[in-house]
Design a protein around this motif. Structure first.
Motif, PDB file in Angstrom:
ATOM      1  N   ALA A 170      13.759  -2.563   4.058  1.00 47.35           N
ATOM      2  CA  ALA A 170      13.364  -3.567   5.054  1.00 47.35           C
ATOM      3  C   ALA A 170      11.868  -3.429   5.309  1.00 47.35           C
ATOM      4  O   ALA A 170      11.367  -2.338   5.501  1.00 47.35           O
ATOM      5  CB  ALA A 170      14.124  -3.332   6.350  1.00 47.35           C
ATOM      6  N   GLU A 171      11.164  -4.538   5.288  1.00 43.20           N
ATOM      7  CA  GLU A 171       9.718  -4.468   5.421  1.00 43.20           C
ATOM      8  C   GLU A 171       9.272  -4.868   6.811  1.00 43.20           C
ATOM      9  O   GLU A 171       9.873  -5.709   7.447  1.00 43.20           O
ATOM     10  CB  GLU A 171       9.061  -5.429   4.418  1.00 43.20           C
ATOM     11  N   THR A 172       8.182  -4.271   7.222  1.00 40.40           N
ATOM     12  CA  THR A 172       7.555  -4.756   8.434  1.00 40.40           C
ATOM     13  C   THR A 172       6.859  -6.057   8.063  1.00 40.40           C
ATOM     14  O   THR A 172       6.230  -6.139   7.022  1.00 40.40           O
ATOM     15  CB  THR A 172       6.476  -3.765   8.900  1.00 40.40           C
ATOM     16  N   PRO A 173       6.976  -7.093   8.881  1.00 44.10           N
ATOM     17  CA  PRO A 173       6.300  -8.346   8.533  1.00 44.10           C
ATOM     18  C   PRO A 173       4.783  -8.162   8.555  1.00 44.10           C
ATOM     19  O   PRO A 173       4.289  -7.094   8.904  1.00 44.10           O
ATOM     20  CB  PRO A 173       6.734  -9.297   9.633  1.00 44.10           C
ATOM     21  N   ALA A 174       4.119  -9.245   8.193  1.00 45.49           N
ATOM     22  CA  ALA A 174       2.654  -9.203   8.109  1.00 45.49           C
ATOM     23  C   ALA A 174       2.060  -8.532   9.342  1.00 45.49           C
ATOM     24  O   ALA A 174       2.604  -8.578  10.432  1.00 45.49           O
ATOM     25  CB  ALA A 174       2.126 -10.626   7.989  1.00 45.49           C
ATOM     26  N   ALA A 175       0.915  -7.922   9.138  1.00 42.17           N
ATOM     27  CA  ALA A 175       0.348  -7.051  10.160  1.00 42.17           C
ATOM     28  C   ALA A 175       0.056  -7.781  11.457  1.00 42.17           C
ATOM     29  O   ALA A 175      -0.264  -8.959  11.486  1.00 42.17           O
ATOM     30  CB  ALA A 175      -0.951  -6.467   9.644  1.00 42.17           C
ATOM     31  N   ARG A 223       0.178  -1.138   3.528  1.00 39.62           N
ATOM     32  CA  ARG A 223       0.545  -2.198   2.589  1.00 39.62           C
ATOM     33  C   ARG A 223      -0.265  -3.475   2.864  1.00 39.62           C
ATOM     34  O   ARG A 223      -0.634  -4.225   1.965  1.00 39.62           O
ATOM     35  CB  ARG A 223       2.038  -2.489   2.744  1.00 39.62           C
ATOM     36  N   GLU A 224      -0.532  -3.709   4.152  1.00 40.27           N
ATOM     37  CA  GLU A 224      -1.315  -4.873   4.543  1.00 40.27           C
ATOM     38  C   GLU A 224      -2.775  -4.719   4.100  1.00 40.27           C
ATOM     39  O   GLU A 224      -3.441  -5.690   3.734  1.00 40.27           O
ATOM     40  CB  GLU A 224      -1.202  -5.050   6.066  1.00 40.27           C
ATOM     41  N   ILE A 248      -3.097  -0.993  11.281  1.00 34.68           N
ATOM     42  CA  ILE A 248      -2.687  -1.959  10.274  1.00 34.68           C
ATOM     43  C   ILE A 248      -1.858  -1.214   9.217  1.00 34.68           C
ATOM     44  O   ILE A 248      -2.236  -0.127   8.794  1.00 34.68           O
ATOM     45  CB  ILE A 248      -3.926  -2.663   9.669  1.00 34.68           C
ATOM     46  N   PRO A 249      -0.701  -1.759   8.796  1.00 36.20           N
ATOM     47  CA  PRO A 249       0.084  -1.090   7.760  1.00 36.20           C
ATOM     48  C   PRO A 249      -0.747  -0.955   6.474  1.00 36.20           C
ATOM     49  O   PRO A 249      -1.495  -1.866   6.115  1.00 36.20           O
ATOM     50  CB  PRO A 249       1.266  -2.028   7.537  1.00 36.20           C
ATOM     51  N   ASP A 269       2.276 -15.266   6.483  1.00 36.40           N
ATOM     52  CA  ASP A 269       2.056 -15.205   7.925  1.00 36.40           C
ATOM     53  C   ASP A 269       2.865 -16.260   8.670  1.00 36.40           C
ATOM     54  O   ASP A 269       3.204 -16.084   9.823  1.00 36.40           O
ATOM     55  CB  ASP A 269       0.565 -15.400   8.235  1.00 36.40           C
ATOM     56  N   PRO A 294       4.246 -10.543   2.044  1.00 39.39           N
ATOM     57  CA  PRO A 294       4.781 -11.460   3.056  1.00 39.39           C
ATOM     58  C   PRO A 294       3.754 -12.508   3.486  1.00 39.39           C
ATOM     59  O   PRO A 294       2.553 -12.266   3.464  1.00 39.39           O
ATOM     60  CB  PRO A 294       5.111 -10.525   4.227  1.00 39.39           C
ATOM     61  N   ARG A 315      -2.961  -5.878   0.711  1.00 38.85           N
ATOM     62  CA  ARG A 315      -2.919  -7.337   0.617  1.00 38.85           C
ATOM     63  C   ARG A 315      -4.288  -7.927   0.916  1.00 38.85           C
ATOM     64  O   ARG A 315      -4.695  -8.917   0.315  1.00 38.85           O
ATOM     65  CB  ARG A 315      -1.875  -7.867   1.618  1.00 38.85           C
ATOM     66  N   ALA A 332       6.162   1.135   8.996  1.00 40.55           N
ATOM     67  CA  ALA A 332       5.236   1.463   7.915  1.00 40.55           C
ATOM     68  C   ALA A 332       4.178   2.459   8.396  1.00 40.55           C
ATOM     69  O   ALA A 332       3.904   2.551   9.597  1.00 40.55           O
ATOM     70  CB  ALA A 332       4.557   0.186   7.439  1.00 40.55           C
ATOM     71  N   VAL A 349      18.479  -5.896  12.311  1.00 37.17           N
ATOM     72  CA  VAL A 349      18.005  -5.639  10.945  1.00 37.17           C
ATOM     73  C   VAL A 349      19.045  -4.801  10.194  1.00 37.17           C
ATOM     74  O   VAL A 349      19.358  -5.058   9.033  1.00 37.17           O
ATOM     75  CB  VAL A 349      16.645  -4.893  10.972  1.00 37.17           C
ATOM     76  N   LYS A 375      15.212   2.951   5.154  1.00 36.14           N
ATOM     77  CA  LYS A 375      15.178   1.493   5.142  1.00 36.14           C
ATOM     78  C   LYS A 375      14.635   0.922   6.447  1.00 36.14           C
ATOM     79  O   LYS A 375      14.241  -0.238   6.491  1.00 36.14           O
ATOM     80  CB  LYS A 375      16.588   0.938   4.948  1.00 36.14           C
ATOM     81  N   PHE A 376      14.699   1.703   7.506  1.00 35.18           N
ATOM     82  CA  PHE A 376      14.401   1.143   8.827  1.00 35.18           C
ATOM     83  C   PHE A 376      13.168   1.760   9.479  1.00 35.18           C
ATOM     84  O   PHE A 376      12.862   1.474  10.619  1.00 35.18           O
ATOM     85  CB  PHE A 376      15.638   1.296   9.732  1.00 35.18           C
TER      86      PHE A 376
END
Lengths: 636, 266
Positions: free
Chosen positions: A38-43, B177-178, B174-175, A105, A103, B181, B125, B232, B121-122
């Motif tokens: 499960a991913e955290t949505p966009a920051a 992973r972000e 900020i994650p 926004d 993801p 991106r 980040a 979730v 899974k939960f």
């Protein structure tokens, strides 16, 4: 319920998909796959007065759309939002779809309002609609009967004459409530924004034509926040002006909404014509109402681009890009004039000059129009948009049919089955970029209203565009460039009132770090009777004074691997002045940013298949962004 | 009803019937009363009225013709080794098997057990907070000088140095992973390896150019309380059980066969 669902599914797949892959091949059963976490949505990025670029897709169909359900789409709005947040969602053919570039926004489900939720109800044992003869036909074992039943329903949407037997307002209201509830459940202010929305699927048949060909006047309607319990569809009226009346009424009750037309490229010249739906002359009241309700137009999506056409813009070397020119679900060619946004900007300026009003002062967005709940934006991972009928490379014509290894003796697209001819011309596109202070409904909807938006054909490049009289090139090295630009100029989507001086334009584009480098930034100038393309910033060198073109940057692609070669820019940044500027002439200026060439989706699929790319499609494309214009108005 | 059959048989059998020619070794095509009733029912649904005798005869005729052609095609082996037909059959079978089980309806205890068994899974980040100064193309000397000048200065002077940057100069929690991106994966990987410090480090390369970076905070991934992520967990549980049920259904079918694979070609 299962046997009936299966019967319908098999009927349609047999009808349209002669040979599909076994679904099990690509179904992941590995439960430890880290991609399934499960991913955290966009920051959550804090409020930024200089505005952030947010990316989204606001044109998404689910099982509640009649033309998705019939092609085996069973996923819901909930699945659509989960996909946009980074979850895998299965395609009707069984393989997993995963969002390209991480993801998004914001995202909005826009099912067809016409017969919303009716097909799922017709296919549910025990439901009143399931007992109707039409249900037996729609989910028959006989493929010809399914086709007829489906075309009957599609035909009533085209004519606007409801099929009263299957039309069920309560069922549609309930499906609408489900979509609204999913948008509410997935809205996370600051992280992920949703809008309740739907598609108003109106068309204008060619006069005297009895075929299926009709001009596409489809629009997506979005609610700023709260949604009404019942929506206005093309079965209420085919006339978009009636839709605007309805939206005006809602606005008076406190429900703000906008509608965004799309696929003007196949509107048969109807979308931006110089008369009303009923053929009356345009008026100032019409222009006001249109601009109040339709500040934006969707310029790129799976079914091609609507910026311009090579026949309309013969001096634009990049005009022949992802052109789709067939009236929907037919092989009939659309009328070009009246169907493209660049021409419409000129039409609007001409109307302003002659009559004092401009109904075509709109900004630009991009979207996918996917019907499988998930947009495919990456050329290297494409799944088209319909469902079982275009879910494999062979079905969409990118690899030779029946396992052949070459294209020897192949039929050109115009002579193949109509469906292959549609799908082979479609695109892995697109997204909307908005400049907004934060990722909330209020902030993003306000950006829609001020048209501070741009469209991309898939990549997430960032593009800033300002015009003003009080800055010079020095602003480019100002550490607080954006703040300075906002304080003394207007951003994309705005109007710049002339004061006798020549304006300066600030163009600043930044590549998508996960896509190709940039090749050039261009400003396209449109006046009442002319258009011109200027390269304003180049990956290599400067635009030439006589041709307004960048020198060639020698970027290309190694066709054996689809690897880009040559150099490109991470950023393009310039302050530009119009060498053809005339102080007392209205003009619209917008920015187009081009990436270096990359493989088109059809080339990636051919490469994976070990066969040559289809000879009659473009092997390479240049992904691009189009900003909303800035309108210069002569000094008053 | 009987006259319908006679009509159909006459049409189908032509002169063979009339001349009484029969062959005992011919394979039988048997049309049961149930099948005829089904044809009548289908017609009635479609047309809203009962078929005429002629209509019914034609329907039975078509049905028999189709059965004869199918049998003949099978007899000639046309259904064997036809990739299209085999794929279609496999796909039809998959449609039947998939989602045939009722969706799981876990209670809270089951969900909590699932949450405990799959904490990764939960988790939230990993996040990072940082400031950066951007250089579109400056030479190393310039960057070094600015790095030295910044030192551990804790004023806002850094905001006025370097080149303009289109994104933000400062990010909070900020994650990682972000970061990938926004800046590209190389930059994110580098950022992930730096530790919190008042010192400006780098330059770190991104998809856009060079950056001096100062990490102001890090927050390791953590496991939120169960109640906070219950929905979730529920979605995940239902989705995994659905996939498991689909895989099991197909494996059960495979298990009915003894599979032998001769081996790869020499």
């Amino acid at each position: 319920m299962r046997p009936l669902a299966y019967a319908g599914a098999s009927a349609v797949t047999l009808l349209f998909a002669a040979c599909s892959q076994p679904a099990t091949d690509q179904t992941s059963t590995d439960l430890t796959d880290p991609n399934q976490t499960a991913e955290t949505p966009a920051a959550a990025i804090d409020y930024n007065p200089d505005r952030n670029a947010y990316f989204g897709d606001i044109h998404i169909h689910t099982r509640n759309s009649f033309d998705a359900y019939i092609f085996n789409v069973r996923r819901t709005a909930d699945d659509a939002y989960r996909f946009a947040k980074g979850d895998n969602v299965p395609h009707p053919l069984g393989f997993d779809m995963r969002i390209a570039g991480g993801p998004l926004d914001f995202y909005a489900v826009t099912d067809h309002a016409e017969y919303l939720g009716i097909l799922p109800a017709m296919n549910t044992l025990g439901h009143r609609l399931n007992a109707l003869p039409q249900a037996g036909r729609m989910f028959s074992d006989d493929l010809d009967i399914v086709r007829e039943a489906f075309l009957d329903v599609a035909g009533t949407i085209r004519s606007g004459q409801r099929d009263q037997e299957i039309y069920d307002q309560a069922v549609s209201n309930s499906a609408w409530a489900d979509n609204v509830a999913a948008a509410e459940a997935h809205y996370e202010p600051g992280r992920f924004t949703t809008f309740s929305g739907y598609e108003f699927t109106s068309t204008k048949p060619r006069s005297g034509a009895d075929g299926f060909g009709a001009g596409n006047l489809h629009r997506n309607v979005f609610f700023a926040d709260q949604a009404p319990v019942q929506i206005f569809s093309a079965l209420d009226s085919q006339n978009p002006e009636d839709l605007w009346d309805w939206m005006d009424g809602l606005r008076e009750e406190g429900l703000d909404a906008i509608s965004i037309p799309h696929n003007s490229n196949v509107s048969d010249g109807q979308m931006f014509k110089t008369e009303t739906f009923d053929g009356m002359p345009l008026t100032a009241a019409y222009a006001d109402q249109r601009m109040r309700n339709e500040p934006l137009v969707e310029v790129t999506q799976v079914k091609g681009t609507s910026e311009t056409h090579p026949d309309l813009s013969p001096n634009d070397e990049w005009a022949n890009f992802e052109i789709y020119d067939r009236l929907i679900a037919t092989s009939e060619k659309t009328r070009l004039s009246g169907g493209f946004v660049r021409e419409a900007y000129g039409t609007g300026l001409a109307l302003a000059e002659s009559s004092g009003f401009n109904p075509y002062q709109f900004g630009l967005v991009g979207a996918s129009d996917t019907h499988v709940v998930a947009g495919s934006y990456n050329e290297a991972d494409f799944w088209s948009k319909v469902g079982v009928v275009d879910g494999t490379p062979e079905l969409r014509g990118s690899v030779p049919p029946n396992g052949a290894r070459t294209w020897d003796g192949f039929k050109p697209l115009d002579e193949t089955s109509p469906s292959t001819a549609f799908y082979a011309r479609w695109s892995a596109s697109g997204l909307t970029g908005v400049w907004a202070e934060e990722n909330t409904r209020e902030s993003i909807f306000a950006a829609f209203r001020r048209k501070e938006t741009y469209a991309t054909t898939g990549p997430r490049m960032r593009v800033r565009f300002f015009a003003g009289f009080d800055f010079e090139s020095a602003i480019l090295s100002d550490p607080n460039l954006v703040q300075a630009a906002y304080s003394n100029s207007v951003p994309m989507g705005g109007q710049l009132a002339g004061d006798g001086r020549a304006p300066a334009f600030l163009v600043w584009a930044q590549r998508d770090p996960n896509a190709a480098a940039l090749q050039r930034a261009q400003i396209i100038k449109v006046t009442a009777d002319d258009e011109q393309v200027f390269d304003v910033a180049c990956a290599t060198g400067q635009p030439m004074d006589d041709t307004y073109r960048c020198p060639d940057n020698d970027a290309s692609v190694d066709m054996a691997t689809c690897t880009p070669t040559g150099s490109g820019a991470a950023e393009l940044k310039t302050v530009w002045q119009d060498p053809t500027f005339i102080s007392d002439q209205d003009a619209a200026y917008y920015v187009r940013v081009l990436e270096n060439p990359t493989c088109r989706w059809s080339t990636w699929e051919a490469l994976a298949n070990g066969t040559p790319p289809r000879p009659d499609t473009a092997p390479l494309i240049q992904e691009r962004a189009y900003t909303s214009p800035i309108w210069y108005g002569i000094p008053q | 009803m009987l006259q319908f059959f006679i009509a159909a048989i006459i049409i189908l059998s032509g002169h063979h019937f009339l001349t009484g020619l029969t062959q005992s070794d011919r394979e039988k095509i048997y049309v049961s009363t149930d099948q005829v009733e089904r044809l009548i029912a289908l017609y009635t649904i479609e047309a809203g009225t009962q078929p005429t005798p002629e209509g019914l005869a034609a329907m039975i005729t078509n049905h028999v013709r189709e059965q004869a052609l199918v049998k003949e095609a099978r007899r000639l082996g046309l259904d064997q080794s036809d990739t299209v037909i085999e794929r279609r059959l496999a796909q039809k079978m998959t449609f039947i098997l998939e989602d045939s089980a009722a969706p799981a309806q876990p209670d809270d205890a089951e969900l909590e057990a699932w949450f405990t068994a799959h904490p990764d899974k939960f988790r939230t980040a990993d996040t990072v907070s940082f400031n950066h100064v951007f250089f579109a193309g400056s030479d190393p000397e310039t960057i070094n000088n600015i790095q030295r000048a910044l030192g551990t200065d804790d004023t806002d002077a850094w905001r006025q140095t370097g080149d303009p940057f289109m994104l933000q100069r400062s990010y909070i929690k900020i994650p990682v992973r972000e970061v990938a991106r926004l800046f590209g994966t190389d930059f994110a990987g580098e950022i992930a390896s730096l530790s919190t410090s008042p010192v400006w480090t780098g330059p770190v390369k991104s998809a856009f150019g060079q950056h001096l970076v100062r990490i102001t905070g890090r927050e390791a991934s953590s496991l939120p309380p169960f109640e906070q992520v219950k929905s979730v967990v529920r979605n995940d549980f239902i989705d995994v059980k659905r996939r498991e049920a689909n895989a099991t259904a197909i494996n059960d079918v495979v298990a009915r066969y003894q599979v032998e694979i001769e081996g790869l070609p020499e």
